[in-house]
Design an enzyme around this catalytic site. Structure first.
Site, PDB file in Angstrom:
ATOM      1  N   CYS A   1       0.918  -1.186   0.082  1.00  0.00           N
ATOM      2  CA  CYS A   1      -0.071   0.052  -0.005  1.00  0.00           C
ATOM      3  C   CYS A   1       0.952   1.388   0.200  1.00  0.00           C
ATOM      4  CB  CYS A   1      -0.876   0.004   1.138  1.00  0.00           C
ATOM      5  SG  CYS A   1      -1.929   1.514   1.489  1.00  0.00           S
TER       6      CYS A   1
ATOM      7  N   CYS B   1      -2.370  -1.070   8.818  1.00  0.00           N
ATOM      8  CA  CYS B   1      -1.506  -2.418   8.602  1.00  0.00           C
ATOM      9  C   CYS B   1      -0.110  -1.940   8.858  1.00  0.00           C
ATOM     10  CB  CYS B   1      -1.531  -2.681   7.070  1.00  0.00           C
ATOM     11  SG  CYS B   1      -3.376  -2.711   6.573  1.00  0.00           S
TER      12      CYS B   1
ATOM     13  N   GLN C   1     -17.734  -9.801  14.113  1.00  0.00           N
ATOM     14  CA  GLN C   1     -16.389 -10.077  13.884  1.00  0.00           C
ATOM     15  C   GLN C   1     -15.961  -9.418  12.373  1.00  0.00           C
ATOM     16  OE1 GLN C   1     -13.928 -11.091  15.384  1.00  0.00           O
ATOM     17  NE2 GLN C   1     -14.995 -12.342  17.333  1.00  0.00           N
TER      18      GLN C   1
ATOM     19  N   TYR D   1     -20.670 -12.487  26.671  1.00  0.00           N
ATOM     20  CA  TYR D   1     -20.191 -11.442  25.904  1.00  0.00           C
ATOM     21  C   TYR D   1     -20.674 -12.132  24.310  1.00  0.00           C
ATOM     22  CZ  TYR D   1     -17.346 -10.752  29.905  1.00  0.00           C
ATOM     23  OH  TYR D   1     -16.965 -10.476  31.059  1.00  0.00           O
TER      24      TYR D   1
ATOM     25  N   GLU E   1     -25.027  -9.951  26.816  1.00  0.00           N
ATOM     26  CA  GLU E   1     -24.469  -9.014  25.930  1.00  0.00           C
ATOM     27  C   GLU E   1     -24.856  -7.581  26.504  1.00  0.00           C
ATOM     28  OE1 GLU E   1     -22.316  -8.470  23.446  1.00  0.00           O
ATOM     29  OE2 GLU E   1     -22.615  -6.406  23.616  1.00  0.00           O
TER      30      GLU E   1
ATOM     31  N   ASP F   1     -16.218 -14.692  25.356  1.00  0.00           N
ATOM     32  CA  ASP F   1     -15.694 -13.812  24.140  1.00  0.00           C
ATOM     33  C   ASP F   1     -15.605 -12.314  24.588  1.00  0.00           C
ATOM     34  OD1 ASP F   1     -14.577 -12.844  21.803  1.00  0.00           O
ATOM     35  OD2 ASP F   1     -16.259 -13.475  20.683  1.00  0.00           O
TER      36      ASP F   1
ATOM     37  N   CYS G   1      -8.837 -11.706  22.102  1.00  0.00           N
ATOM     38  CA  CYS G   1      -8.252 -10.868  21.158  1.00  0.00           C
ATOM     39  C   CYS G   1      -6.991 -10.295  21.598  1.00  0.00           C
ATOM     40  CB  CYS G   1      -9.196 -10.028  20.579  1.00  0.00           C
ATOM     41  SG  CYS G   1     -10.028  -8.894  21.721  1.00  0.00           S
TER      42      CYS G   1
HETATM   43  C1  LIG Z   1     -15.245  -9.417  21.118  1.00  0.00           C
HETATM   44  S1  LIG Z   1     -17.031  -9.016  21.085  1.00  0.00           S
HETATM   45  C2  LIG Z   1     -17.706 -10.699  21.038  1.00  0.00           C
HETATM   46  C3  LIG Z   1     -18.843 -10.574  20.327  1.00  0.00           C
HETATM   47  C4  LIG Z   1     -19.348 -12.012  19.969  1.00  0.00           C
HETATM   48  N1  LIG Z   1     -19.140 -13.236  20.782  1.00  0.00           N
HETATM   49  C5  LIG Z   1     -18.921 -12.412  18.470  1.00  0.00           C
HETATM   50  O1  LIG Z   1     -18.215 -13.063  18.310  1.00  0.00           O
HETATM   51  O2  LIG Z   1     -19.399 -11.532  17.488  1.00  0.00           O
HETATM   52  C6  LIG Z   1     -17.021  -8.596  22.848  1.00  0.00           C
HETATM   53  C7  LIG Z   1     -18.612  -8.249  23.027  1.00  0.00           C
HETATM   54  O3  LIG Z   1     -18.762  -8.131  24.523  1.00  0.00           O
HETATM   55  C8  LIG Z   1     -19.671  -6.826  24.512  1.00  0.00           C
HETATM   56  N2  LIG Z   1     -19.307  -6.392  26.067  1.00  0.00           N
HETATM   57  C9  LIG Z   1     -18.474  -5.583  26.525  1.00  0.00           C
HETATM   58  N3  LIG Z   1     -18.335  -5.565  27.907  1.00  0.00           N
HETATM   59  C10 LIG Z   1     -19.270  -6.458  28.231  1.00  0.00           C
HETATM   60  C11 LIG Z   1     -19.839  -6.518  29.586  1.00  0.00           C
HETATM   61  N4  LIG Z   1     -19.559  -6.076  30.641  1.00  0.00           N
HETATM   62  N5  LIG Z   1     -20.857  -7.488  29.723  1.00  0.00           N
HETATM   63  C12 LIG Z   1     -21.444  -8.044  28.526  1.00  0.00           C
HETATM   64  N6  LIG Z   1     -21.037  -7.726  27.443  1.00  0.00           N
HETATM   65  C13 LIG Z   1     -20.003  -6.912  27.116  1.00  0.00           C
HETATM   66  C14 LIG Z   1     -19.320  -6.127  23.808  1.00  0.00           C
HETATM   67  O4  LIG Z   1     -20.605  -5.063  23.340  1.00  0.00           O
HETATM   68  C15 LIG Z   1     -19.138  -6.784  22.466  1.00  0.00           C
HETATM   69  O5  LIG Z   1     -20.505  -7.236  21.732  1.00  0.00           O
END
Ligand SMILES: C[S@@+](CC[C@H](N)C(=O)[O-])C[C@H]1O[C@@H](n2cnc3c(N)ncnc32)[C@H](O)[C@@H]1O
Length: 459
Positions: free
Chosen positions: A74, A83, A295, A324, A345, A390, A417
């Site tokens: 790029c 990146c 994702q 989550y 969530e 997650d 992550c």
């Molecule tokens: C890495 S994402 C994973 C979402 C889902 N598992 C996916 O793969 O699409 C983390 C998620 O946690 C939620 N989140 C953040 N803090 C939280 C909390 N204290 N309690 C519940 N959910 C939370 C965020 O809104 C987000 O949707």
């Protein structure tokens, strides 16, 4: 002689730190961290921070490049904050990521056998054009710049914006939409939001794309409750049938109060759809609202979730917690192998999507609730056999680990992550009798240092 800030030194880079910076050494043995340098590079750098145990420096010049250094694809590589690893062959990026997971487990997790616990990383078949969501900003390149730029922030800058003319991780259609918006902004002489003066209109532009459905959602975010050019904005995309939703979101910022989002659907459907294939050949559809997490790499999301399924080893008899859960992706992915899945969530619109997605896919054995995992975990009307978590980058933390262990699940599948926070939490689980079986790294973000992992813990 004592080292001074601003001094230029020469060093050889021997390692990559987590976060992607190269590590060199000062004459007295202290480590020096340099952005943009890779192991094997001999470089000149200027010291920007000198601490008791380490220093930081800006790369000035590569005196002799590492053998595996390549030319970035790029043209914005030198300035873009995106990146940062394009100067590495993809296979080398994967190797560094895998090493960093092992290192995090050894150092933070205290696992002496970390080398055996980490499986070979799963890379992307094609490491370009993978992102299904791009966020662009509005601003000037510098304080002397009179033009409104629509693009990305230069590395290390949070206010300045440069015009993105090419991007190899987005898509051609996203580039076309970006170009149209830039022309529109200049033709209508629209202003951008200035954080310092709290004036101006445009804040950001989100382009989301269903990679398996072809649907596109555009969301223009302003910091003003007025947007006079709604009709013209919608007309900009009328010849693009892929664009199925156009939003204008007005945000209200006030110190000490969470930012308020006022979403206005200007055109099309309220949600965008994406489809994910399951390992058994079936697929699921997901409705996604502008605020919901999904994702960002669709193809690797399928790979990641297949790894979750593999780790969970469901037989149809288990109650599964999906903590989550976002739009319900993981829980619904598992539903045909589970007795019942229960998701929690924080984001209410994501939970609304999860419930819609359950109906959309004809799934009956799922239950979703909005709220903080920490507070709502005990609202779930079941005891889990398997808990899937997650969390965001910050991880679970000891308090949530303690609560999860309180349910005494047979298995915990941890999607993370951030390998360092994952390693910290693995230690908390180990202190409560859960043993790490393995960690499976999956590369979701080629050309960046980011790395996703699926860890299996059993008691
Ligand atoms: C890495 S994402 C994973 C979402 C889902 N598992 C996916 O793969 O699409 C983390 C998620 O946690 C939620 N989140 C953040 N803090 C939280 C909390 N204290 N309690 C519940 N959910 C939370 C965020 O809104 C987000 O949707």
């Amino acid at each position: 002689m004592q080292l001074q800030k601003g001094q230029t030194i020469t060093t050889e880079i021997t390692k990559l730190a987590f976060g992607g910076r190269g590590i060199g050494q000062l004459d007295d043995g202290r480590k020096v961290f340099v952005e943009g340098a890779i192991p094997g590079d001999k470089i000149e750098c200027t010291l920007t921070k000198i601490k008791k145990n380490y220093a930081e420096a800006d790369l000035v010049r590569i005196v002799a490049p590492a053998k595996n250094r390549i030319d970035a694809k790029c043209k914005h590589f030198d300035r873009c904050g995106g990146c940062k690893w394009q100067m590495l062959e993809y296979k080398d990026q994967l190797k560094y990521k895998e090493d960093q997971v092992r290192e995090a487990l050894a150092h933070t997790g205290g696992l002496a056998d970390s080398a055996d616990l980490v499986k070979p990383i799963i890379g992307c078949d094609y490491p370009w054009l993978y992102r299904n969501k791009m966020e662009f900003s509005f601003g000037n390149e510098s304080k002397d710049d009179a033009e409104v730029r629509v693009g990305l922030h230069p590395a290390g800058r949070r206010v300045d914006v440069f015009d993105v003319e090419e991007c190899f991780i987005g898509s051609e259609i996203a580039a076309e939409i970006l170009l149209r918006v830039r022309t529109f902004v200049r033709d209508h002489k629209l202003s951008f939001y200035n954080h310092k003066t709290d004036t101006g209109l445009l804040s950001s532009l989100f382009i989301r794309e269903g990679k398996n459905t072809g649907e596109i959602m555009i969301n223009l975010v302003t910091c003003s409750s007025e947007f006079k050019h709604k009709k013209e904005f919608v007309e900009l995309f009328q010849d693009l049938p892929e664009v199925t939703s156009i939003y204008w979101t007005a945000i209200k910022r006030k110190r000490g109060v969470p930012t308020q989002h006022y979403e206005n659907l200007l055109y099309g459907k309220p949600t965008m759809e994406e489809e994910l294939k399951r390992p058994d050949g079936t697929s699921l559809k997901f409705k996604i609202s502008p605020q919901s997490f999904f994702q960002p790499n669709t193809k690797q999301a399928e790979v990641l979730y297949a790894e979750v399924l593999k780790a969970a080893e469901l037989t149809g008899e288990q109650n599964v917690f999906d903590l989550y859960c976002g739009t319900g992706t993981i829980g619904l992915f598992c539903s045909n192998n589970a007795k019942m899945v229960y998701g929690i969530e924080l984001n209410e619109s994501a939970v609304k999507n999860a419930k819609q997605n359950m109906i959309l896919n004809g799934i009956e054995n799922a239950w979703f609730k909005a709220g903080n995992v920490d507070a709502k975990l005990y609202d779930i009307p079941a005891v889990p056999d398997v808990v899937i978590v997650d969390p965001p980058r910050s991880g679970l933390g000891e308090k949530v680990v303690e609560k999860v262990c309180g349910f005494d699940p047979k298995k915990i599948v941890y999607v993370s992550c951030d390998p360092v926070n994952l390693a910290r939490d693995i230690k908390f689980f180990a202190e409560r009798g859960y043993k790490l079986s393995y960690v499976q790294p999956v590369d979701m973000f080629p050309h960046t240092y980011h790395i996703e992992n699926v860890a299996l813990l059993v008691r």
